[in-house]
Design an enzyme around this catalytic site. Structure first.
Site, PDB file in Angstrom:
ATOM      1  CG  HIS A  96      -2.019  -0.885   1.304  1.00  0.00           C
ATOM      2  ND1 HIS A  96      -2.260  -1.757   2.336  1.00  0.00           N
ATOM      3  CD2 HIS A  96      -3.045  -1.056   0.431  1.00  0.00           C
ATOM      4  CE1 HIS A  96      -3.384  -2.432   2.103  1.00  0.00           C
ATOM      5  NE2 HIS A  96      -3.873  -2.034   0.952  1.00  0.00           N
ATOM      6  CB  CYS A 120      -3.064  -1.915   8.939  1.00  0.00           C
ATOM      7  SG  CYS A 120      -1.589  -1.684   8.001  1.00  0.00           S
TER       8      CYS A 120
HETATM    9  C1  CIR Z   1      -3.964  -7.608   3.143  1.00  0.00           C
HETATM   10  O1  CIR Z   1      -3.202  -8.096   2.324  1.00  0.00           O
HETATM   11  O2  CIR Z   1      -4.980  -7.000   2.815  1.00  0.00           O
HETATM   12  C2  CIR Z   1      -3.657  -7.801   4.609  1.00  0.00           C
HETATM   13  N1  CIR Z   1      -3.019  -9.053   4.803  1.00  0.00           N
HETATM   14  C3  CIR Z   1      -2.791  -6.676   5.129  1.00  0.00           C
HETATM   15  C4  CIR Z   1      -3.459  -5.345   5.081  1.00  0.00           C
HETATM   16  C5  CIR Z   1      -2.647  -4.270   5.699  1.00  0.00           C
HETATM   17  N2  CIR Z   1      -3.329  -3.033   5.658  1.00  0.00           N
HETATM   18  C6  CIR Z   1      -2.758  -1.866   5.439  1.00  0.00           C
HETATM   19  O3  CIR Z   1      -1.574  -1.786   5.153  1.00  0.00           O
HETATM   20  N3  CIR Z   1      -3.531  -0.795   5.478  1.00  0.00           N
END
Ligand code: CIR
Length: 266
Positions: free
Chosen positions: A159, A247
């Site tokens: 991200h 997150c």
């Molecule tokens: C994903 O791949 O969506 C989750 N395993 C990790 C999301 C992390 N979120 C973020 O960086 N905002």
């Protein structure tokens, strides 16, 4: 300020992974670290509201991706990973009592982790999770409120906010191989120590910034450069699920509450 968080589901071992190889996540350790994170938020003066656990949704602890919350409005996202779309509904309910709600619709995809709000400017990382239509829809929804929304390229990480986040009033921290600091003129950009590529994800709360304790070299530099007090929390278990400190919460500024820049309300 309020932070919405959500407990770590027992299914976290089935989370989405893009750049990392799967490695075992110790649920007890992950939950203990998540509680430390919530405590750090509380100690920084944030009211933590835990959303109900969603045990069938492996990535549901990463609430940041489900919405973009601004002072005026909240935008529910349409996450790029289809396995994550069912997370959004219960966030709608929780945010509805704080903000009027707008939504992102098909064919757009947008993850909150790709949205970095810098005052009235909103940077949107174009990634496998967030497409051009997602950026354009967000622009259409936010420009009436005076926000300038623009797309920025990101490479090599999940991200935008894996690569760059705000760490103080006029300061960002970034991994320059994932995000080009020239894209944020007017901001001081501290580079991560390249032995700590994931250290560019920090959670700025105004007077305090929460950082992951796994990145001591970068944190030492940030402690000298940022105008917020750094609070380091253990975040290694959820890092195996590609999650960082931004997150795990959705921050909601409160009318009449202290602003993130530490100033009193107008
Ligand atoms: C994903 O791949 O969506 C989750 N395993 C990790 C999301 C992390 N979120 C973020 O960086 N905002």
């Amino acid at each position: 300020m309020i932070a919405l968080t959500r407990p770590i589901p027992a299914t976290i071992h089935r989370c989405e992974l893009t750049h990392l190889t799967r490695s075992p996540i110790d649920l007890d350790t992950a939950r203990a670290q998540h509680e430390r994170y919530e405590s750090a938020l509380r100690e920084a003066g944030v009211r933590v509201t835990r959303l109900p656990a969603l045990d069938d949704l492996p990535d549901s602890v990463f609430v940041e991706d489900t919405a973009v919350v601004l002072d005026e409005v909240a935008v529910l996202t349409r996450p790029g990973a289809s396995s994550r779309r069912a997370e959004v509904d219960s966030v709608r309910e929780a945010l509805g009592s704080h903000r009027s709600i707008l939504t992102i619709a098909e064919p757009a995809t947008l993850d909150g982790g790709d949205v970095l709000v810098l005052e009235r400017e909103v940077l949107v990382g174009l990634t496998p999770r967030t497409n051009l239509s997602g950026m354009q829809q967000l622009r259409g929804l936010l420009s009436p409120f005076g926000y300038e929304v623009r797309a920025v390229p990101v490479r090599g990480c999940l991200h935008l906010k894996s690569a760059v986040t705000r760490v103080g009033k006029r300061t960002l921290v970034a991994n320059p191989s994932w995000f080009d600091p020239a894209l944020t003129p007017g901001w001081d950009v501290v580079a991560v120590d390249m032995r700590e590529p994931f250290a560019g994800n920090v959670l700025w709360l105004g007077a305090t910034t929460i950082v992951a304790e796994e990145f001591p070299r970068t944190n030492a530099v940030l402690a000298r450069s940022a105008d917020a007090a750094l609070v380091a929390v253990p975040a290694g278990e959820l890092a195996k699920a590609e999650g960082g400190v931004t997150c795990c919460s959705l921050l909601i500024g409160e009318a009449g509450g202290e602003k993130r820049d530490g100033s009193s309300p107008d």
